[in-house]
Design an enzyme around this catalytic site. Structure first.
Site, PDB file in Angstrom:
ATOM      1  N   LYS A   1       2.870   2.102   2.427  1.00  0.00           N
ATOM      2  CA  LYS A   1       2.910   2.631   3.802  1.00  0.00           C
ATOM      3  C   LYS A   1       3.955   1.890   4.621  1.00  0.00           C
ATOM      4  O   LYS A   1       4.130   0.684   4.452  1.00  0.00           O
ATOM      5  CB  LYS A   1       1.570   2.378   4.498  1.00  0.00           C
ATOM      6  CG  LYS A   1       0.446   3.306   4.155  1.00  0.00           C
ATOM      7  CD  LYS A   1      -0.727   3.105   5.111  1.00  0.00           C
ATOM      8  CE  LYS A   1      -1.745   4.194   4.940  1.00  0.00           C
ATOM      9  NZ  LYS A   1      -2.768   4.203   5.964  1.00  0.00           N
TER      10      LYS A   1
ATOM     11  N   LYS B   1       0.826  -1.222   0.000  1.00  0.00           N
ATOM     12  CA  LYS B   1       0.000   0.000   0.000  1.00  0.00           C
ATOM     13  C   LYS B   1       0.856   1.267   0.000  1.00  0.00           C
ATOM     14  O   LYS B   1       0.340   2.375   0.050  1.00  0.00           O
ATOM     15  CB  LYS B   1      -0.908   0.033   1.243  1.00  0.00           C
ATOM     16  CG  LYS B   1      -2.056  -0.944   1.249  1.00  0.00           C
ATOM     17  CD  LYS B   1      -3.129  -0.557   2.272  1.00  0.00           C
ATOM     18  CE  LYS B   1      -2.792  -0.951   3.678  1.00  0.00           C
ATOM     19  NZ  LYS B   1      -3.852  -0.620   4.660  1.00  0.00           N
TER      20      LYS B   1
HETATM   21  N1  C2G Z   1     -10.129   7.094  10.080  1.00  0.00           N
HETATM   22  C1  C2G Z   1     -11.073   8.022  10.570  1.00  0.00           C
HETATM   23  N2  C2G Z   1     -10.648   9.258  10.979  1.00  0.00           N
HETATM   24  C2  C2G Z   1      -9.330   9.594  10.908  1.00  0.00           C
HETATM   25  C3  C2G Z   1      -8.373   8.657  10.424  1.00  0.00           C
HETATM   26  C4  C2G Z   1      -8.809   7.408  10.016  1.00  0.00           C
HETATM   27  O1  C2G Z   1     -12.278   7.730  10.647  1.00  0.00           O
HETATM   28  N3  C2G Z   1      -8.973  10.826  11.315  1.00  0.00           N
HETATM   29  C5  C2G Z   1     -10.614   5.775   9.638  1.00  0.00           C
HETATM   30  C6  C2G Z   1     -10.308   5.492   8.160  1.00  0.00           C
HETATM   31  O2  C2G Z   1     -11.291   6.070   7.344  1.00  0.00           O
HETATM   32  C7  C2G Z   1     -10.328   3.966   8.124  1.00  0.00           C
HETATM   33  C8  C2G Z   1      -9.819   3.583   9.528  1.00  0.00           C
HETATM   34  O3  C2G Z   1      -9.897   4.766  10.337  1.00  0.00           O
HETATM   35  O4  C2G Z   1     -11.653   3.474   7.946  1.00  0.00           O
HETATM   36  C9  C2G Z   1      -8.379   3.085   9.527  1.00  0.00           C
HETATM   37  O5  C2G Z   1      -7.605   4.068   8.877  1.00  0.00           O
HETATM   38  P1  C2G Z   1      -6.156   3.659   8.333  1.00  0.00           P
HETATM   39  O6  C2G Z   1      -5.433   2.943   9.380  1.00  0.00           O
HETATM   40  O7  C2G Z   1      -5.535   4.877   7.729  1.00  0.00           O
HETATM   41  O8  C2G Z   1      -6.564   2.631   7.167  1.00  0.00           O
HETATM   42  P2  C2G Z   1      -5.844   2.383   5.780  1.00  0.00           P
HETATM   43  O9  C2G Z   1      -4.391   2.257   6.001  1.00  0.00           O
HETATM   44  O10 C2G Z   1      -6.321   3.404   4.829  1.00  0.00           O
HETATM   45  O11 C2G Z   1      -6.342   0.921   5.407  1.00  0.00           O
HETATM   46  O12 C2G Z   1      -8.382  -2.424   2.832  1.00  0.00           O
HETATM   47  C10 C2G Z   1      -8.581  -1.144   3.373  1.00  0.00           C
HETATM   48  C11 C2G Z   1      -7.321  -0.672   4.044  1.00  0.00           C
HETATM   49  O13 C2G Z   1      -6.856  -1.633   4.938  1.00  0.00           O
HETATM   50  C12 C2G Z   1      -7.532   0.640   4.772  1.00  0.00           C
END
Ligand code: C2G
Length: 158
Positions: free
Chosen positions: A46, A44
Site C-alpha cells: 500500500k 503491505k
Molecule cells: N474499515 C471499515 N469500513 C470501511 C473501511 C475500513 O470498517 N468501509 C475498517 C477495516 O476493516 C479496518 C479499519 O477500518 O479494521 C482500518 O482499515 P484500513 O486502514 O484499510 O486497514 P488495513 O490497511 O487493512 O490495515 O495489521 C492489520 C492492518 O494494519 C490492517
C-alpha cells in the site's frame, strides 16, 4: 478500565473508519490504535496518501481514540496486547478469522464493515476528476480540516 486495541492504515480518513472506531470504543473505556507506518504499508503493498505523522494527527483528533502507536510488522500484535494489557482486540470483518490465534490472551472481535466506502474507492474516484474539480475538493478538504482543528480546540463550545 477495559482496554480495546485495533490496527490499520486509516488513510483518507472516512465514515467507515469513524464508525468502526466508535463501535470499538463502545466495547470498552480506552481505545488504542496500532497505526501502520509508511514503511510497513509498503510491505503491505500500500502507498498511503497521507504520511504516518499526518494520519496520526488526524486520528488523534477523533474523540474515540485515546492512544496511538506505530505498527511496523505483522507479528507485533501479541506483544502489543500484553504490553498495553488490552482486554479486546477488534478489527473490521474483512479480517474475519485472521487473528483468532490471539484468543488465548484477549477477546477477539470482528465488526461489520461500512460497505459503501473505502480508501481504495475514494482514490479511484479522485483519479477520474479534472484539475478544476481537484481545486474545489482541496478547498473543501482544507475547510473540513479547519473545522476539525477548531472543534478539537473547543472553539465551538465557547
Ligand atoms: N474499515 C471499515 N469500513 C470501511 C473501511 C475500513 O470498517 N468501509 C475498517 C477495516 O476493516 C479496518 C479499519 O477500518 O479494521 C482500518 O482499515 P484500513 O486502514 O484499510 O486497514 P488495513 O490497511 O487493512 O490495515 O495489521 C492489520 C492492518 O494494519 C490492517
Amino acid at each position: 478500565m477495559k482496554k480495546v486495541i485495533t490496527y490499520g492504515t486509516f488513510d483518507l480518513y472516512h465514515i467507515g473508519h469513524v464508525r468502526l472506531l466508535k463501535r470499538l470504543k463502545d466495547l470498552g473505556d480506552y481505545l488504542i490504535v496500532g497505526l501502520s507506518s509508511d514503511e510497513f504499508n509498503i510491505e503491505k503493498g500500500k502507498k498511503s496518501f497521507f504520511s504516518y505523522e499526518e494520519r496520526r494527527e488526524i486520528l488523534l483528533s477523533c474523540k474515540y481514540v485515546d492512544e496511538i502507536f506505530p505498527e511496523n510488522s505483522w507479528g507485533q500484535k501479541r506483544s502489543d496486547i500484553i504490553r498495553y494489557e488490552a482486554d479486546i482486540f477488534g478489527m473490521g470483518n474483512d479480517w474475519k478469522g485472521k487473528f483468532d490465534d490471539l484468543n488465548d490472551i484477549c477477546k477477539v472481535v470482528y465488526l461489520p464493515r461500512t460497505n459503501e466506502v473505502s480508501t481504495t474507492e475514494i482514490k479511484k474516484s479522485l483519479s477520474n476528476i479534472s484539475p478544476r474539480q481537484c481545486e474545489d475538493l482541496e478547498k473543501s478538504l482544507n475547510s473540513a480540516i479547519d473545522i476539525i482543528k477548531a472543534v478539537s480546540d473547543g472553539l465551538y463550545l465557547k
